[in-house]
Design a protein around this motif. Structure first.
Motif, mmCIF file in Angstrom:
data_model
loop_
_atom_site.group_PDB
_atom_site.id
_atom_site.type_symbol
_atom_site.label_atom_id
_atom_site.label_comp_id
_atom_site.label_asym_id
_atom_site.label_seq_id
_atom_site.Cartn_x
_atom_site.Cartn_y
_atom_site.Cartn_z
ATOM 1 N N UNK A 443 0.804 -1.223 0.000
ATOM 2 C CA UNK A 443 0.000 0.000 0.000
ATOM 3 C C UNK A 443 0.838 1.274 0.000
ATOM 4 N N UNK A 444 2.065 1.167 -0.511
ATOM 5 C CA UNK A 444 2.889 2.368 -0.558
ATOM 6 C C UNK A 444 4.286 2.093 -1.041
ATOM 7 N N UNK A 445 5.173 3.054 -0.794
ATOM 8 C CA UNK A 445 6.555 2.909 -1.223
ATOM 9 C C UNK A 445 7.425 3.864 -0.428
ATOM 10 N N UNK A 446 8.696 3.504 -0.317
ATOM 11 C CA UNK A 446 9.714 4.402 0.218
ATOM 12 C C UNK A 446 10.605 4.801 -0.955
ATOM 13 N N UNK A 447 10.651 6.109 -1.212
ATOM 14 C CA UNK A 447 11.348 6.625 -2.388
ATOM 15 C C UNK A 447 12.645 7.292 -1.934
ATOM 16 N N UNK A 448 13.784 6.948 -2.540
ATOM 17 C CA UNK A 448 15.054 7.555 -2.139
ATOM 18 C C UNK A 448 15.062 9.068 -2.333
ATOM 19 N N UNK A 449 16.039 9.718 -1.760
ATOM 20 C CA UNK A 449 16.191 11.163 -1.900
ATOM 21 C C UNK A 449 16.265 11.529 -3.390
#
Length: 460
Positions: A443-449
């Motif tokens: 249900x989502x994502x962690x996106x790098x800088x």
């Protein structure tokens, strides 16, 4: 789906691309005391020879563009959108003969050969029609200027009340046509059908915003009666895009509103602006598929427009994951720089000459070039994107996640402008990253800088 729904255009400004010499007079030069002594054209083609500068004897510079067709295809495009190719005084938008190829580029046989070579590769060709105004050497104008009311072309042009004729946006060398004159509609129809008969696939209609929509409707109805599959796109800067499309009979218009929102939101780190523009874009898609772009022959290159070149990828991701009919301005795929300036010659930096072969071009084969190939390839694998709508999931100044879908087909796009990782939401699904970098969950994502990613979901 009609063929334009599958089109991804590679846009070329021919006179600049081939390094053609600059012709005189300049746009700021006052008119000569006497108009040129030339025979005015017939409403029917071919028209009389113009005073455009001659090219080197026997030279076909259009053949240089043909040498880039394989590059266009390798990029993933299947359309060649040509800027002005007709005889003109200087930059191509001061046309003096719509039935004659600019001799700095070649002749009609050279253009037809280019069209044939493109067609053999499955590449469509779009021409640029400048029908709002003409150059002062346009034979009908020189006759009207010299003979006044005695000229059969007197009704083609409007006096400005100050001893001259109405011009386009104050440019003295660009004389506006009178679109209330029926013969002008006849002439424009004849020009468009003449080249459609010879194998081109459509027209970009320059400065369409300055021409009454009822004039366009008269012309487009006549053209479509003979060429129902022709794609007609009007240059419109702002206003009621959908209304203009319907009233003028266009297939599409240039989506300047979205173009501005993309680079402005990235520079300001204000993704609310982009999200608002995407909502507006969705509304347009209920009526037509807008012509989308990051660059063209009239605007500062996207690589120069962005304050942080890390966001070049983000801009391209947006262009190639939303609805519409996209175009790539030649050179943008290599990260070309160039700033448009409001002065004579101020377009030169954004309209440079190109080498003979693509592999000689700075930026060829580098990451940004390859990213174009990858993302255009992704779009090719999802042809439904042309009519797809976007739905935002997470929106902050520096983070945006949205899904783009049509029916049961769906992609997820995540963007992060911040200098630290961002967590974003997505609708619950099994998401698989197919481009960029991000850690996707159900249900989502962690996106790098300063990162981005695109994900697919499997159908249940």
């Amino acid at each position: 789906m009609r063929w334009p729904d599958h089109a991804i255009w590679w846009h070329v400004y021919p006179l600049g691309f081939v390094g053609a010499e600059r012709a005189a007079p300049s746009l700021d030069e006052p008119p000569s005391a006497q108009p040129p002594s030339v025979q005015p054209p017939s409403v029917q083609p071919p028209s009389a020879a113009s005073s455009a500068p001659e090219a080197v004897q026997g030279e076909s510079r259009l053949a240089r563009i043909a040498g880039w067709l394989d590059h266009l295809i390798a990029l993933g495009c299947n359309g060649l959108a040509l800027g002005p190719v007709f005889a003109s005084e200087t930059h191509g938008y001061d046309t003096v003969d719509h039935f004659r190829i600019d001799p700095r580029l070649g002749d009609e046989a050279d253009l037809l050969k280019l069209v044939e070579q493109a067609s053999e590769r499955g590449v469509r060709v779009l021409l640029d029609g400048v029908f709002n105004h003409v150059g002062r050497s346009f034979p009908a104008f020189t006759d009207a200027a010299a003979r006044g009311a005695a000229s059969p072309y007197a009704g083609w042009f409007d006096p400005d009340g100050q001893g001259d004729f109405r011009t386009f946006e104050g440019h003295h060398r660009l004389v506006a046509l009178n679109h209330a004159e029926p013969q002008v509609a006849d002439y424009v129809t004849d020009v468009m059908t003449y080249w459609l008969e010879r194998g081109v696939d459509g027209w970009r209609l320059d400065a369409a915003y300055a021409v009454p929509t009822d004039f366009w409707k008269t012309v487009t109805d006549r053209v479509r009666a003979r060429f129902p599959d022709a794609w007609l796109v009007g240059e419109v800067i702002h206003g009621d895009y959908a209304g203009i499309v319907e009233r003028a009979g266009f297939d599409s218009v240039t989506q300047y509103e979205l173009w501005k929102a993309i680079w402005s939101s990235l520079n300001d780190r204000n993704l609310f602006e982009l999200a608002w523009a995407l909502g507006r874009h969705d509304e347009m898609l209920t009526t037509f598929a807008p012509q989308t772009f990051l660059g063209n022959h009239d605007v500062t290159r996207i690589a120069s427009r962005l304050d942080d070149e890390r966001y070049l990828a983000h801009a391209l991701v947006v262009l190639l994951t939303i609805g519409g009919i996209p175009s790539i301005y030649s050179g943008d795929e290599f990260g070309f720089h160039g700033i448009k300036e409001e002065r004579e010659g101020g377009d030169d930096a954004i309209r440079p000459s190109f080498p003979e072969r693509p592999e000689e071009t700075p930026g060829y084969g580098r990451p940004y070039h390859r990213l174009h190939q990858d993302l255009i390839g992704l779009r090719r694998r999802h042809p439904w994107l042309v009519r797809a709508r976007t739905t935002k999931a997470t929106l902050t100044n520096t983070a945006l996640s949205y899904t783009v879908g049509s029916g049961s087909d769906r992609l997820a796009v995540v963007l992060n402008l911040a200098d630290e990782p961002a967590e974003v939401d997505l609708p619950s699904a099994v998401w698989t990253c197919v481009a960029g970098e991000a850690a996707f969950s159900a249900d989502g994502a962690v996106v790098p800088r300063a990162g981005w990613a695109i994900a697919e979901t499997s159908h249940p």
